[in-house]
Design a protein around this motif. Structure first.
Motif, PDB file in Angstrom:
ATOM      1  N   PRO A  27     -15.637  20.066  34.526  1.00 42.55           N
ATOM      2  CA  PRO A  27     -15.980  21.377  35.092  1.00 42.55           C
ATOM      3  C   PRO A  27     -15.679  21.462  36.587  1.00 42.55           C
ATOM      4  CG  PRO A  27     -17.939  20.068  34.811  1.00 42.55           C
ATOM      5  CD  PRO A  27     -16.821  19.249  34.236  1.00 42.55           C
ATOM      6  N   LEU A  28     -15.795  22.695  37.109  1.00 39.12           N
ATOM      7  CA  LEU A  28     -15.521  22.982  38.516  1.00 39.12           C
ATOM      8  C   LEU A  28     -16.274  24.237  38.915  1.00 39.12           C
ATOM      9  CD1 LEU A  28     -12.120  22.984  40.346  1.00 39.12           C
ATOM     10  CD2 LEU A  28     -13.427  25.095  40.265  1.00 39.12           C
ATOM     11  N   ILE A  29     -16.842  24.219  40.104  1.00 41.58           N
ATOM     12  CA  ILE A  29     -17.435  25.432  40.672  1.00 41.58           C
ATOM     13  C   ILE A  29     -16.840  25.626  42.068  1.00 41.58           C
ATOM     14  CG2 ILE A  29     -19.543  26.665  41.318  1.00 41.58           C
ATOM     15  CD1 ILE A  29     -21.117  24.846  39.476  1.00 41.58           C
ATOM     16  N   LEU A  30     -16.494  26.861  42.391  1.00 40.49           N
ATOM     17  CA  LEU A  30     -15.964  27.217  43.700  1.00 40.49           C
ATOM     18  C   LEU A  30     -16.898  28.204  44.380  1.00 40.49           C
ATOM     19  CD1 LEU A  30     -12.403  28.201  44.813  1.00 40.49           C
ATOM     20  CD2 LEU A  30     -14.240  29.869  45.069  1.00 40.49           C
ATOM     21  N   CYS A  31     -17.077  28.039  45.687  1.00 38.53           N
ATOM     22  CA  CYS A  31     -17.710  29.083  46.484  1.00 38.53           C
ATOM     23  C   CYS A  31     -16.778  29.436  47.634  1.00 38.53           C
ATOM     24  CB  CYS A  31     -19.095  28.671  46.999  1.00 38.53           C
ATOM     25  SG  CYS A  31     -19.100  27.581  48.442  1.00 38.53           S
ATOM     26  N   THR A  47     -19.881  38.137  52.497  1.00 38.05           N
ATOM     27  CA  THR A  47     -19.945  38.151  51.046  1.00 38.05           C
ATOM     28  C   THR A  47     -19.828  36.714  50.595  1.00 38.05           C
ATOM     29  OG1 THR A  47     -18.812  40.299  50.988  1.00 38.05           O
ATOM     30  CG2 THR A  47     -18.828  39.048  48.947  1.00 38.05           C
ATOM     31  N   ILE A  48     -20.284  36.407  49.405  1.00 36.20           N
ATOM     32  CA  ILE A  48     -19.997  35.107  48.825  1.00 36.20           C
ATOM     33  C   ILE A  48     -19.551  35.298  47.378  1.00 36.20           C
ATOM     34  CG2 ILE A  48     -22.389  34.620  48.135  1.00 36.20           C
ATOM     35  CD1 ILE A  48     -21.756  31.646  48.878  1.00 36.20           C
ATOM     36  N   ASN A  49     -18.503  34.576  47.015  1.00 38.47           N
ATOM     37  CA  ASN A  49     -18.007  34.534  45.638  1.00 38.47           C
ATOM     38  C   ASN A  49     -18.363  33.179  45.043  1.00 38.47           C
ATOM     39  OD1 ASN A  49     -15.146  35.526  47.326  1.00 38.47           O
ATOM     40  ND2 ASN A  49     -16.352  37.021  46.171  1.00 38.47           N
ATOM     41  N   ILE A  50     -18.824  33.186  43.811  1.00 41.08           N
ATOM     42  CA  ILE A  50     -19.032  31.955  43.043  1.00 41.08           C
ATOM     43  C   ILE A  50     -18.183  32.068  41.770  1.00 41.08           C
ATOM     44  CG2 ILE A  50     -20.675  30.441  41.873  1.00 41.08           C
ATOM     45  CD1 ILE A  50     -21.237  30.689  44.850  1.00 41.08           C
ATOM     46  N   LEU A  51     -17.267  31.137  41.584  1.00 45.64           N
ATOM     47  CA  LEU A  51     -16.414  31.096  40.397  1.00 45.64           C
ATOM     48  C   LEU A  51     -16.611  29.754  39.721  1.00 45.64           C
ATOM     49  CD1 LEU A  51     -13.101  32.457  41.994  1.00 45.64           C
ATOM     50  CD2 LEU A  51     -14.943  33.794  40.933  1.00 45.64           C
ATOM     51  N   ALA A  52     -16.696  29.742  38.392  1.00 46.63           N
ATOM     52  CA  ALA A  52     -16.978  28.489  37.694  1.00 46.63           C
ATOM     53  C   ALA A  52     -16.131  28.328  36.440  1.00 46.63           C
ATOM     54  CB  ALA A  52     -18.466  28.414  37.332  1.00 46.63           C
ATOM     55  N   LEU A  53     -15.826  27.061  36.150  1.00 49.49           N
ATOM     56  CA  LEU A  53     -15.094  26.651  34.950  1.00 49.49           C
ATOM     57  C   LEU A  53     -15.873  25.492  34.349  1.00 49.49           C
ATOM     58  CD1 LEU A  53     -12.371  26.617  33.233  1.00 49.49           C
ATOM     59  CD2 LEU A  53     -11.585  24.913  34.895  1.00 49.49           C
ATOM     60  N   LYS A 109     -15.770  23.089  28.684  1.00 51.67           N
ATOM     61  CA  LYS A 109     -15.098  23.666  27.509  1.00 51.67           C
ATOM     62  C   LYS A 109     -13.934  24.566  27.885  1.00 51.67           C
ATOM     63  CE  LYS A 109     -19.046  25.337  26.273  1.00 51.67           C
ATOM     64  NZ  LYS A 109     -20.143  26.072  25.573  1.00 51.67           N
ATOM     65  N   GLY A 110     -13.779  24.847  29.183  1.00 49.69           N
ATOM     66  CA  GLY A 110     -12.710  25.730  29.624  1.00 49.69           C
ATOM     67  C   GLY A 110     -13.117  27.182  29.730  1.00 49.69           C
ATOM     68  N   ASP A 111     -14.430  27.455  29.646  1.00 53.33           N
ATOM     69  CA  ASP A 111     -14.919  28.825  29.811  1.00 53.33           C
ATOM     70  C   ASP A 111     -15.113  29.140  31.291  1.00 53.33           C
ATOM     71  OD1 ASP A 111     -15.009  29.403  27.063  1.00 53.33           O
ATOM     72  OD2 ASP A 111     -16.975  28.445  26.878  1.00 53.33           O
ATOM     73  N   LEU A 112     -14.954  30.412  31.633  1.00 54.25           N
ATOM     74  CA  LEU A 112     -14.998  30.867  33.022  1.00 54.25           C
ATOM     75  C   LEU A 112     -16.067  31.937  33.227  1.00 54.25           C
ATOM     76  CD1 LEU A 112     -11.173  31.081  33.165  1.00 54.25           C
ATOM     77  CD2 LEU A 112     -12.419  29.902  34.988  1.00 54.25           C
ATOM     78  N   ALA A 113     -16.621  31.981  34.433  1.00 54.99           N
ATOM     79  CA  ALA A 113     -17.564  33.035  34.808  1.00 54.99           C
ATOM     80  C   ALA A 113     -17.562  33.152  36.322  1.00 54.99           C
ATOM     81  CB  ALA A 113     -18.969  32.721  34.294  1.00 54.99           C
ATOM     82  N   GLY A 114     -18.103  34.265  36.822  1.00 56.45           N
ATOM     83  CA  GLY A 114     -18.128  34.448  38.260  1.00 56.45           C
ATOM     84  C   GLY A 114     -19.139  35.481  38.723  1.00 56.45           C
ATOM     85  N   CYS A 115     -19.428  35.436  40.007  1.00 58.43           N
ATOM     86  CA  CYS A 115     -20.347  36.384  40.634  1.00 58.43           C
ATOM     87  C   CYS A 115     -19.895  36.637  42.061  1.00 58.43           C
ATOM     88  CB  CYS A 115     -21.765  35.812  40.632  1.00 58.43           C
ATOM     89  SG  CYS A 115     -22.972  36.794  41.566  1.00 58.43           S
ATOM     90  N   THR A 116     -20.051  37.866  42.520  1.00 57.83           N
ATOM     91  CA  THR A 116     -19.852  38.219  43.920  1.00 57.83           C
ATOM     92  C   THR A 116     -21.097  38.954  44.395  1.00 57.83           C
ATOM     93  OG1 THR A 116     -17.445  38.370  43.739  1.00 57.83           O
ATOM     94  CG2 THR A 116     -18.468  39.570  45.538  1.00 57.83           C
ATOM     95  N   THR A 117     -21.621  38.567  45.548  1.00 56.36           N
ATOM     96  CA  THR A 117     -22.834  39.191  46.056  1.00 56.36           C
ATOM     97  C   THR A 117     -22.728  39.390  47.560  1.00 56.36           C
ATOM     98  OG1 THR A 117     -25.258  39.006  46.181  1.00 56.36           O
ATOM     99  CG2 THR A 117     -24.017  36.949  46.220  1.00 56.36           C
TER     100      THR A 117
END
Length: 344
Positions: free
Chosen positions: A37-41, A197-203, A206-214
């Motif tokens: 997995p991986l998470i980006l901010c 602003t902050i973006n959070i993107l995640a993988l 299993k290869g599924d993706l999701a994200g949030c911007t606040t």
């Protein structure tokens, strides 16, 4: 990740800059084995560990990717020392903190968002509930607040003393023709209107993706102004087949280019995350008439299905390149991205 920050030093003209942008992207492109997995901010070193670690702990324990994204997004929202997101955010023209956020699940393309939300510290969590508990995508203003209250969110004053003083100093310096006098001391530099602003993107594994911007949006904005952050396809877009992207900076420019959707589609066409982010920077500069017409900045971050991550901004310099941060099994890594226009 290789530092690509200095691929352009000076921009003499739009066509030359875009050509060089493309050339250097091709030279610097790197291939990596898939990292999951991986998470980006979208923040750099100062925030990387404290933002990324809570979400990573969720993924490492086998938790759901949406919980991981929400956990990381809440870090800045709940921190009163961050003046750009959530509690302690910089207010609008009237001194009221109005928050925007969006949430998207790449597995289903389901999404939710809130705009001009008042008195609720964690708009990311409310945006997720809009996604999961309604047939709508976007709730704003009083309707968003009533929805949050119905789901048990506590109403609180979001304007901290520090944010209030920054707002007051800004009001006092708006004009030398009114009856307000700024204090003789104080260290608030308001020559440039703060944004954040902050973006959070995640993988996940299993290869599924999701994200949030606040965000708390543009400081001193007109009451009710909505930027790109809560708009799906502008401030955030996630596609499980391709990747995810998020944007910070001048939201109006991201809105009129469908910024995050544009970046994901560039990755679908074969570009790396950084190349896709660069392509959006090019487009924004072009539609504004060239580098000489651009007096603002936007930064874009992206990850793809293989766990590659990248970022780019319109403006930057060797001492202040665009940054993002990722966390993987190897730990926290700071990414220094590329920029189109060299600034002093």
């Amino acid at each position: 990740m290789k530092n690509r920050r200095s691929f352009i030093k000076n921009v003499a003209g739009l066509s030359a800059s875009l050509s060089l942008f493309a050339t250097m992207s091709g030279q610097a492109k790197e291939k990596r084995a898939p990292r999951r997995p991986l998470i980006l901010c979208s923040r750099g070193e100062e925030w990387a560990e404290k933002v990324l670690r809570p979400g990573w702990n969720v993924l490492e324990a086998g938790g759901d990717i949406l919980d991981a994204v929400e956990k990381s997004a809440q870090v800045t929202e709940l921190d009163p020392e961050d003046q750009s997101v959530g509690y302690g955010g910089l207010p609008n023209e009237d001194g009221v903190v109005q928050l925007d956020a969006s949430f998207m699940d790449g597995r289903t393309h389901n999404c939710g968002s809130v705009g001009a939300l008042e008195n609720i510290k964690t708009p990311s969590s409310v945006a997720r509930l809009v996604m999961e508990r309604t047939d709508h995508i976007h709730l704003v203003g009083e309707g968003a607040r009533e929805f949050a209250r119905a789901h048990g969110f506590k109403e609180e004053n979001l304007l901290t003393d520090k944010s209030r003083k920054i707002w007051l100093r800004w009001k006092e310096n708006l004009s030398d023709k009114d009856d307000r006098f700024p204090p003789k001391d104080g260290n608030y530099d308001l020559d440039k209107r703060p944004t954040g602003t902050i973006n959070i993107l995640a993988l996940d594994a299993k290869g599924d993706l999701a994200g949030c911007t606040t965000t708390s949006g543009l400081f001193g904005k007109l009451p009710g102004r909505i930027g790109d952050s809560p708009i799906i396809g502008a401030g955030l877009y996630v596609d499980n087949e391709v990747g995810a992207a998020g944007a910070t900076g001048r939201g109006e420019e991201i809105l009129r280019t469908c910024g995050s959707f544009f970046v994901v589609e560039q990755m679908r066409a074969g570009k790396s995350p950084t190349e896709a982010c660069e392509a959006l920077c090019q487009r924004i500069v072009k539609i504004n008439g060239g580098p000489d017409k651009v007096d603002f900045n936007d930064k874009i971050v992206a990850i793809n299905k293989d766990g590659e991550a990248g970022c780019a901004s319109i403006r930057g310099n060797k001492n202040k390149p665009p940054q993002a941060a990722i966390i993987t099994t190897a730990g926290v890594e700071i990414i220094e991205g590329s920029y189109l226009i060299e600034t002093k």
